[in-house]
Design an enzyme around this catalytic site. Structure first.
Site, PDB file in Angstrom:
ATOM      1  N   ASP A 153       0.818  -1.217   0.000  1.00 28.19           N
ATOM      2  CA  ASP A 153       0.000   0.000   0.000  1.00 28.19           C
ATOM      3  C   ASP A 153       0.847   1.260   0.000  1.00 28.19           C
ATOM      4  O   ASP A 153       0.416   2.305   0.509  1.00 28.19           O
ATOM      5  CB  ASP A 153      -0.916   0.000   1.231  1.00 28.19           C
ATOM      6  CG  ASP A 153      -0.134  -0.077   2.538  1.00 28.19           C
ATOM      7  OD1 ASP A 153       0.858  -0.835   2.593  1.00 28.19           O
ATOM      8  OD2 ASP A 153      -0.484   0.614   3.508  1.00 28.19           O
ATOM      9  N   ARG A 170      10.885   3.748  -4.489  1.00 28.10           N
ATOM     10  CA  ARG A 170      11.304   2.364  -4.782  1.00 28.10           C
ATOM     11  C   ARG A 170      11.649   2.231  -6.273  1.00 28.10           C
ATOM     12  O   ARG A 170      12.606   1.584  -6.659  1.00 28.10           O
ATOM     13  CB  ARG A 170      10.180   1.375  -4.463  1.00 28.10           C
ATOM     14  CG  ARG A 170       9.651   1.420  -3.089  1.00 28.10           C
ATOM     15  CD  ARG A 170      10.523   0.580  -2.142  1.00 28.10           C
ATOM     16  NE  ARG A 170      10.166   0.897  -0.794  1.00 28.10           N
ATOM     17  CZ  ARG A 170      10.585   1.995  -0.150  1.00 28.10           C
ATOM     18  NH1 ARG A 170      11.436   2.814  -0.702  1.00 28.10           N
ATOM     19  NH2 ARG A 170      10.172   2.243   1.072  1.00 28.10           N
ATOM     20  N   LYS A 190      -6.146  -0.580   7.045  1.00 30.53           N
ATOM     21  CA  LYS A 190      -4.931  -0.282   7.806  1.00 30.53           C
ATOM     22  C   LYS A 190      -4.817   1.216   8.083  1.00 30.53           C
ATOM     23  O   LYS A 190      -5.189   2.035   7.237  1.00 30.53           O
ATOM     24  CB  LYS A 190      -3.716  -0.745   7.005  1.00 30.53           C
ATOM     25  CG  LYS A 190      -2.407  -0.158   7.520  1.00 30.53           C
ATOM     26  CD  LYS A 190      -1.232  -0.459   6.640  1.00 30.53           C
ATOM     27  CE  LYS A 190      -0.353   0.766   6.549  1.00 30.53           C
ATOM     28  NZ  LYS A 190       0.912   0.530   5.847  1.00 30.53           N
ATOM     29  N   GLU A 197      -2.151  -0.191  13.853  1.00 25.25           N
ATOM     30  CA  GLU A 197      -0.690  -0.141  13.683  1.00 25.25           C
ATOM     31  C   GLU A 197      -0.068   1.051  14.416  1.00 25.25           C
ATOM     32  O   GLU A 197       0.026   2.142  13.869  1.00 25.25           O
ATOM     33  CB  GLU A 197      -0.335  -0.077  12.186  1.00 25.25           C
ATOM     34  CG  GLU A 197       1.165  -0.044  11.958  1.00 25.25           C
ATOM     35  CD  GLU A 197       1.576  -0.030  10.485  1.00 25.25           C
ATOM     36  OE1 GLU A 197       0.696  -0.090   9.602  1.00 25.25           O
ATOM     37  OE2 GLU A 197       2.781   0.045  10.236  1.00 25.25           O
ATOM     38  N   GLU A 223       3.175   2.161  15.054  1.00 22.27           N
ATOM     39  CA  GLU A 223       4.592   1.877  14.764  1.00 22.27           C
ATOM     40  C   GLU A 223       5.491   2.714  15.668  1.00 22.27           C
ATOM     41  O   GLU A 223       5.300   3.922  15.791  1.00 22.27           O
ATOM     42  CB  GLU A 223       4.920   2.172  13.297  1.00 22.27           C
ATOM     43  CG  GLU A 223       6.423   2.045  13.017  1.00 22.27           C
ATOM     44  CD  GLU A 223       6.799   1.965  11.537  1.00 22.27           C
ATOM     45  OE1 GLU A 223       5.908   1.995  10.674  1.00 22.27           O
ATOM     46  OE2 GLU A 223       8.023   1.867  11.275  1.00 22.27           O
ATOM     47  N   LYS A 246      -0.794  -4.649  14.476  1.00 27.94           N
ATOM     48  CA  LYS A 246       0.436  -4.626  13.668  1.00 27.94           C
ATOM     49  C   LYS A 246       1.474  -3.762  14.384  1.00 27.94           C
ATOM     50  O   LYS A 246       1.576  -2.558  14.140  1.00 27.94           O
ATOM     51  CB  LYS A 246       0.115  -4.078  12.271  1.00 27.94           C
ATOM     52  CG  LYS A 246       1.336  -3.887  11.392  1.00 27.94           C
ATOM     53  CD  LYS A 246       0.932  -3.716   9.942  1.00 27.94           C
ATOM     54  CE  LYS A 246       2.114  -3.336   9.085  1.00 27.94           C
ATOM     55  NZ  LYS A 246       1.856  -3.478   7.658  1.00 27.94           N
ATOM     56  N   SER A 297       7.955  -4.665   9.233  1.00 25.25           N
ATOM     57  CA  SER A 297       9.406  -4.919   9.167  1.00 25.25           C
ATOM     58  C   SER A 297      10.215  -3.676   9.514  1.00 25.25           C
ATOM     59  O   SER A 297      11.367  -3.804   9.945  1.00 25.25           O
ATOM     60  CB  SER A 297       9.810  -5.490   7.811  1.00 25.25           C
ATOM     61  OG  SER A 297       9.551  -4.600   6.758  1.00 25.25           O
ATOM     62  N   GLY A 298       9.664  -2.493   9.330  1.00 27.45           N
ATOM     63  CA  GLY A 298      10.219  -1.271   9.904  1.00 27.45           C
ATOM     64  C   GLY A 298      11.640  -0.878   9.538  1.00 27.45           C
ATOM     65  O   GLY A 298      12.229  -0.069  10.237  1.00 27.45           O
ATOM     66  N   GLY A 299      12.219  -1.467   8.507  1.00 27.49           N
ATOM     67  CA  GLY A 299      13.587  -1.109   8.141  1.00 27.49           C
ATOM     68  C   GLY A 299      14.577  -2.246   8.359  1.00 27.49           C
ATOM     69  O   GLY A 299      15.769  -2.098   8.076  1.00 27.49           O
ATOM     70  N   SER A 351       3.301  -8.667   8.459  1.00 29.56           N
ATOM     71  CA  SER A 351       2.598  -7.802   7.508  1.00 29.56           C
ATOM     72  C   SER A 351       3.696  -6.894   6.969  1.00 29.56           C
ATOM     73  O   SER A 351       3.793  -5.726   7.329  1.00 29.56           O
ATOM     74  CB  SER A 351       1.515  -7.011   8.243  1.00 29.56           C
ATOM     75  OG  SER A 351       0.929  -6.086   7.355  1.00 29.56           O
ATOM     76  N   ARG A 355       8.539  -3.486   2.940  1.00 33.53           N
ATOM     77  CA  ARG A 355       9.902  -3.497   2.385  1.00 33.53           C
ATOM     78  C   ARG A 355      10.526  -4.891   2.423  1.00 33.53           C
ATOM     79  O   ARG A 355      11.168  -5.319   1.467  1.00 33.53           O
ATOM     80  CB  ARG A 355      10.775  -2.514   3.175  1.00 33.53           C
ATOM     81  CG  ARG A 355      10.511  -1.076   2.841  1.00 33.53           C
ATOM     82  CD  ARG A 355      11.095  -0.148   3.872  1.00 33.53           C
ATOM     83  NE  ARG A 355      10.281  -0.061   5.072  1.00 33.53           N
ATOM     84  CZ  ARG A 355      10.565   0.683   6.137  1.00 33.53           C
ATOM     85  NH1 ARG A 355      11.680   1.395   6.152  1.00 33.53           N
ATOM     86  NH2 ARG A 355       9.778   0.731   7.171  1.00 33.53           N
ATOM     87  N   TYR A 393       5.132   6.285   4.809  1.00 36.20           N
ATOM     88  CA  TYR A 393       4.680   5.196   3.950  1.00 36.20           C
ATOM     89  C   TYR A 393       3.958   5.687   2.713  1.00 36.20           C
ATOM     90  O   TYR A 393       3.080   6.471   2.783  1.00 36.20           O
ATOM     91  CB  TYR A 393       3.781   4.243   4.755  1.00 36.20           C
ATOM     92  CG  TYR A 393       3.915   2.842   4.256  1.00 36.20           C
ATOM     93  CD1 TYR A 393       5.104   2.158   4.428  1.00 36.20           C
ATOM     94  CD2 TYR A 393       2.895   2.224   3.562  1.00 36.20           C
ATOM     95  CE1 TYR A 393       5.264   0.868   3.951  1.00 36.20           C
ATOM     96  CE2 TYR A 393       3.051   0.930   3.087  1.00 36.20           C
ATOM     97  CZ  TYR A 393       4.234   0.266   3.285  1.00 36.20           C
ATOM     98  OH  TYR A 393       4.381  -0.996   2.792  1.00 36.20           O
TER      99      TYR A 393
HETATM  100  P1  13P Z   1       7.340  -2.202   6.404  1.00 34.69           P
HETATM  101  O1  13P Z   1       7.245  -3.692   6.600  1.00 34.69           O
HETATM  102  O2  13P Z   1       8.125  -1.801   5.192  1.00 34.69           O
HETATM  103  O3  13P Z   1       7.740  -1.486   7.661  1.00 34.69           O
HETATM  104  O4  13P Z   1       5.878  -1.676   6.057  1.00 34.69           O
HETATM  105  C1  13P Z   1       4.786  -2.266   6.564  1.00 34.69           C
HETATM  106  C2  13P Z   1       3.683  -1.291   6.618  1.00 34.69           C
HETATM  107  O5  13P Z   1       2.592  -1.564   6.164  1.00 34.69           O
HETATM  108  C3  13P Z   1       3.910   0.002   7.269  1.00 34.69           C
HETATM  109  O6  13P Z   1       2.694   0.659   7.457  1.00 34.69           O
END
Ligand code: 13P
Length: 360
Positions: free
Chosen positions: A28, A37, A146, A188, A190, A230, A272-274, A301, A304, A360
């Site tokens: 997304d 990217r 999301k 989520e 984060e 998430k 995955s956050g980096g 989920s 990257r 994002y």
């Molecule tokens: P990443 O796994 O790249 O961190 O992205 C997941 C995502 O949906 C962030 O909102």
């Protein structure tokens, strides 16, 4: 429609997304982010190229063996596919759902600076008109949503109390609103990996954040059995001297979740956050190896960490090789979600995926 009329459907969608050995593909990226990217692989950020890339994802053979759902950007939800020869095809959303992959939609509208917060703190926008957008996404075939709220840890004292409360409340208002339209909310919060703080600091902040989020969800009457979490994996800051062992990460991640996440939530699907592709699989594997068993499905989920190799192999033209790379990382993470991944057993791109202050 009321939440009441959607309860059974919400619970069964959440359960389908939490299928054993599977996780979500986060595809997304906003138009700006996918542009970054594409720039890395020398592809122009045109509608035709975004359509071609997302058609590659939607037609990847055997993807549904490891992927239960896909998060789409609004453009993709309403876009038709193209085949490998560039001929127009079915709506992308139908290609995913006909393969048994549940389509979802990112409904937040991005971050804005938080007035009254500390420097760099944000709040997440998108509540205005959300009910209508959620209803139209459902009509188009989406079954989950999301919303990404972002918190940071800084030497200046972030996250502030205001930032934790505001982001938790936004997540709760969103979750309740989309449930009323029949969409399972992915919640989520984060916590960015920017910084040099230790893992104890992250764990303490994450406990505070998750506790505040679940209190807000309860205030808003969110139906937890029809929702998913998430979170970030509990990690020290990226600038910390040595990367932590998978065992340490598993211990802190599980402790944080056990202290804060109700067992009525069916699944915890990490972002995955980096982390690099392989790190994201290895840490998820460690978490699942350390559970005995956990009360939730502990899956992924990833954005990257699922798409990096795929993008590089595709490079704007090689669909089959891109799909193979995607499948390899989907398989790795599917195995990791059961604690069965053998590190290094699937090809990956070793490039670091961390970006400071990621949007994002
Ligand atoms: P990443 O796994 O790249 O961190 O992205 C997941 C995502 O949906 C962030 O909102």
């Amino acid at each position: 429609m009321s939440l009441e009329s959607h309860r059974d459907e919400l619970a069964s969608t959440a359960c389908a997304l939490a299928a054993r050995g599977k996780g979500l593909l986060a595809a997304d990226e906003s138009t700006g982010t996918i542009g970054k990217r594409f720039e890395d692989i020398g592809v122009a950020n045109t509608e035709a190229n975004r359509r071609a890339y997302r058609s590659l994802l939607a037609t990847a053979p055997k993807l549904s063996d490891h992927i239960s759902g896909v998060i789409l950007f609004e453009e993709t939800l309403f876009q038709d596919s193209v085949d490998a020869l560039g001929e127009p095809g079915a709506p992308l959303v139908e290609l995913f759902s006909s393969r048994g992959i549940v389509p979802g939609i990112k409904v937040d509208q991005g971050l804005e600076p938080l007035a009254g917060g500390l420097p760099g703190e944000s709040w997440c926008t998108g509540l205005k008109g959300l009910q209508e957008r959620a209803t139209s996404a459902y009509a188009r075939g989406a079954r989950f949503a999301k919303w990404r709220a972002v918190l940071k840890i800084s030497p200046e004292g972030s996250p502030s109390d205001l930032s934790v409360r505001e982001n938790a409340w936004g997540l709760a208002r969103y979750a309740r609103t989309v449930q009323e339209a029949g969409l399972v909310p992915i919640v989520e919060p984060e916590i960015l990996m920017d910084g040099d703080h230790d893992i104890e600091t992250t764990a303490a902040v994450q406990e505070w954040v998750l506790r505040t989020v679940y209190r807000a969800l309860s205030h808003c009457g969110v139906f937890l059995e029809g929702s998913l979490l998430k979170p970030s994996i509990t990690m020290p800051g990226m600038a910390c001297a040595t990367p932590p062992s998978p065992e340490l990460v598993a211990e802190f991640t599980l402790r944080t979740l056990e202290r804060t996440v109700p067992v009525s939530v069916p699944a915890v699907l990490f972002l995955s956050g980096g982390l690099s592709e392989e790190e994201a699989s290895v840490y998820l594997n460690g978490i699942n190896q350390a559970t005995t068993p956990a009360p939730w499905h502990l899956g992924f989920s990833y954005g990257r960490a699922l798409q990096q190799s795929c993008l590089k192999h595709w490079a704007g033209h090689d669909v089959a090789t891109g799909q193979q790379a995607l499948l390899a990382r989907a398989r790795a993470n599917g195995q990791a979600s059961m604690g069965l991944y053998v590190p290094g057993s699937e090809p990956s791109d070793g490039a670091p995926l961390f970006e400071a202050n990621y949007s994002y």
